[in-house]
Write a protein that holds these residues in place. Sequence first.
Motif, mmCIF file in Angstrom:
data_model
loop_
_atom_site.group_PDB
_atom_site.id
_atom_site.type_symbol
_atom_site.label_atom_id
_atom_site.label_comp_id
_atom_site.label_asym_id
_atom_site.label_seq_id
_atom_site.Cartn_x
_atom_site.Cartn_y
_atom_site.Cartn_z
ATOM 1 N N GLU A 84 46.108 43.109 36.965
ATOM 2 C CA GLU A 84 47.332 43.036 36.426
ATOM 3 C C GLU A 84 47.626 44.382 35.779
ATOM 4 O O GLU A 84 46.687 44.512 34.731
ATOM 5 C CB GLU A 84 47.830 42.031 35.841
ATOM 6 C CG GLU A 84 49.493 42.115 35.578
ATOM 7 C CD GLU A 84 50.104 40.786 34.783
ATOM 8 O OE1 GLU A 84 50.866 40.175 35.456
ATOM 9 O OE2 GLU A 84 49.469 40.691 33.652
ATOM 10 N N THR A 99 50.762 43.932 40.310
ATOM 11 C CA THR A 99 49.391 43.643 40.689
ATOM 12 C C THR A 99 48.817 44.810 41.404
ATOM 13 O O THR A 99 49.664 45.462 42.187
ATOM 14 C CB THR A 99 49.297 42.214 41.610
ATOM 15 O OG1 THR A 99 49.966 41.257 40.712
ATOM 16 C CG2 THR A 99 47.822 41.993 42.011
ATOM 17 N N ALA A 117 52.735 40.848 45.012
ATOM 18 C CA ALA A 117 52.519 39.330 44.824
ATOM 19 C C ALA A 117 52.228 39.429 43.305
ATOM 20 O O ALA A 117 51.836 40.224 42.757
ATOM 21 C CB ALA A 117 51.386 39.041 45.789
ATOM 22 N N ALA A 118 52.783 38.345 42.644
ATOM 23 C CA ALA A 118 52.264 38.101 41.230
ATOM 24 C C ALA A 118 51.005 38.002 41.159
ATOM 25 O O ALA A 118 50.221 37.339 42.048
ATOM 26 C CB ALA A 118 53.322 36.899 40.842
ATOM 27 N N TYR A 119 50.447 38.552 40.138
ATOM 28 C CA TYR A 119 49.193 38.298 39.711
ATOM 29 C C TYR A 119 48.681 36.840 39.869
ATOM 30 O O TYR A 119 47.395 36.475 40.459
ATOM 31 C CB TYR A 119 48.840 38.756 38.185
ATOM 32 C CG TYR A 119 47.392 38.761 37.710
ATOM 33 C CD1 TYR A 119 46.362 39.771 38.409
ATOM 34 C CD2 TYR A 119 46.921 37.515 36.999
ATOM 35 C CE1 TYR A 119 45.263 39.518 37.643
ATOM 36 C CE2 TYR A 119 45.564 37.448 36.658
ATOM 37 C CZ TYR A 119 44.760 38.285 36.943
ATOM 38 O OH TYR A 119 43.529 38.263 36.641
ATOM 39 N N GLU A 120 49.494 35.894 39.409
ATOM 40 C CA GLU A 120 49.131 34.534 39.561
ATOM 41 C C GLU A 120 48.808 34.134 40.668
ATOM 42 O O GLU A 120 48.406 32.882 41.036
ATOM 43 C CB GLU A 120 50.097 33.701 38.525
ATOM 44 C CG GLU A 120 49.999 33.992 36.904
ATOM 45 C CD GLU A 120 50.869 35.084 36.841
ATOM 46 O OE1 GLU A 120 51.736 35.593 37.636
ATOM 47 O OE2 GLU A 120 50.652 35.877 35.714
ATOM 48 N N GLU A 121 49.524 34.616 41.867
ATOM 49 C CA GLU A 121 49.594 34.194 43.143
ATOM 50 C C GLU A 121 48.544 34.661 44.006
ATOM 51 O O GLU A 121 48.351 34.327 45.109
ATOM 52 C CB GLU A 121 51.168 34.250 43.898
ATOM 53 C CG GLU A 121 51.916 33.443 43.090
ATOM 54 C CD GLU A 121 53.255 33.788 43.689
ATOM 55 O OE1 GLU A 121 53.543 34.662 44.440
ATOM 56 O OE2 GLU A 121 54.371 33.361 42.984
ATOM 57 N N THR A 122 47.890 35.893 43.584
ATOM 58 C CA THR A 122 46.832 36.576 44.062
ATOM 59 C C THR A 122 45.493 36.168 44.246
ATOM 60 O O THR A 122 45.137 35.542 43.140
ATOM 61 C CB THR A 122 46.716 37.961 43.614
ATOM 62 O OG1 THR A 122 48.077 38.449 43.595
ATOM 63 C CG2 THR A 122 45.916 38.848 44.515
ATOM 64 N N GLU A 123 44.527 36.010 45.093
ATOM 65 C CA GLU A 123 43.484 35.569 45.352
ATOM 66 C C GLU A 123 42.472 36.425 46.125
ATOM 67 O O GLU A 123 42.847 37.373 47.112
ATOM 68 C CB GLU A 123 43.542 33.992 46.011
ATOM 69 C CG GLU A 123 44.134 33.192 45.658
ATOM 70 C CD GLU A 123 44.409 31.850 46.389
ATOM 71 O OE1 GLU A 123 43.679 31.996 47.309
ATOM 72 O OE2 GLU A 123 44.861 30.844 46.074
ATOM 73 N N MET A 126 42.654 36.738 50.291
ATOM 74 C CA MET A 126 43.755 36.935 50.464
ATOM 75 C C MET A 126 44.338 37.982 51.537
ATOM 76 O O MET A 126 43.829 39.134 51.427
ATOM 77 C CB MET A 126 44.783 37.234 49.322
ATOM 78 C CG MET A 126 46.375 37.235 49.522
ATOM 79 S SD MET A 126 47.114 37.553 48.036
ATOM 80 C CE MET A 126 48.752 36.634 48.045
ATOM 81 N N PRO A 156 51.491 40.588 51.185
ATOM 82 C CA PRO A 156 50.708 39.224 51.590
ATOM 83 C C PRO A 156 51.317 38.749 52.964
ATOM 84 O O PRO A 156 52.295 39.235 53.299
ATOM 85 C CB PRO A 156 51.195 37.975 50.765
ATOM 86 C CG PRO A 156 51.759 38.809 49.473
ATOM 87 C CD PRO A 156 52.230 39.951 49.985
#
Length: 157
Positions: A84, A99, A117-123, A126, A156
């Motif tokens: 981030e 991100t 995509a929000a940092y918290e939603e990134t994997e 992905m 995404p």
Amino acid sequence: MDDDAPDWTATNGPPRTPDDVTAENPYTLPGFFDALADGVLLGVRCSACDTRLIPPRPACYACGSRDLEIERQPDTGTVISYTEVARPPPRFVDLAPFTVAIVELGTGARLTGRLEAAYEETEIGMGVRVTVRGPDELPDAALSHEEDWPLHVFEPV
């Protein structure tokens, strides 16, 4: 990405002399961004060590070879790392926090860019697609030579 774009891969190879280094050559940053503006993501493959490089350049940074082939890159890939950015350069301060991801494309080439995509939603792992934003969709350029350059962004899938 645009399938109706010119064939940016039809070249005589990387520039070998200073006169060959022109803005139109896809092995240069201006040539890379011209192709990107047409919706074409370019990279090179080193014939000596099989390294993929984005953006294209006239010599391989892995082995130094100039035996390179320009190749169109796929517009999809997988996140292999991300972070981030809370304190970005002035051009992107209004977008913070955002991100940034390193994405491995199907050719094995890796490209860094902003991920929508929000940092918290990134994997890790992905799936993402490369999209192109024109200069009119971006904050003001920091350098005058960047004013007409598009920018790639990951979305995404």
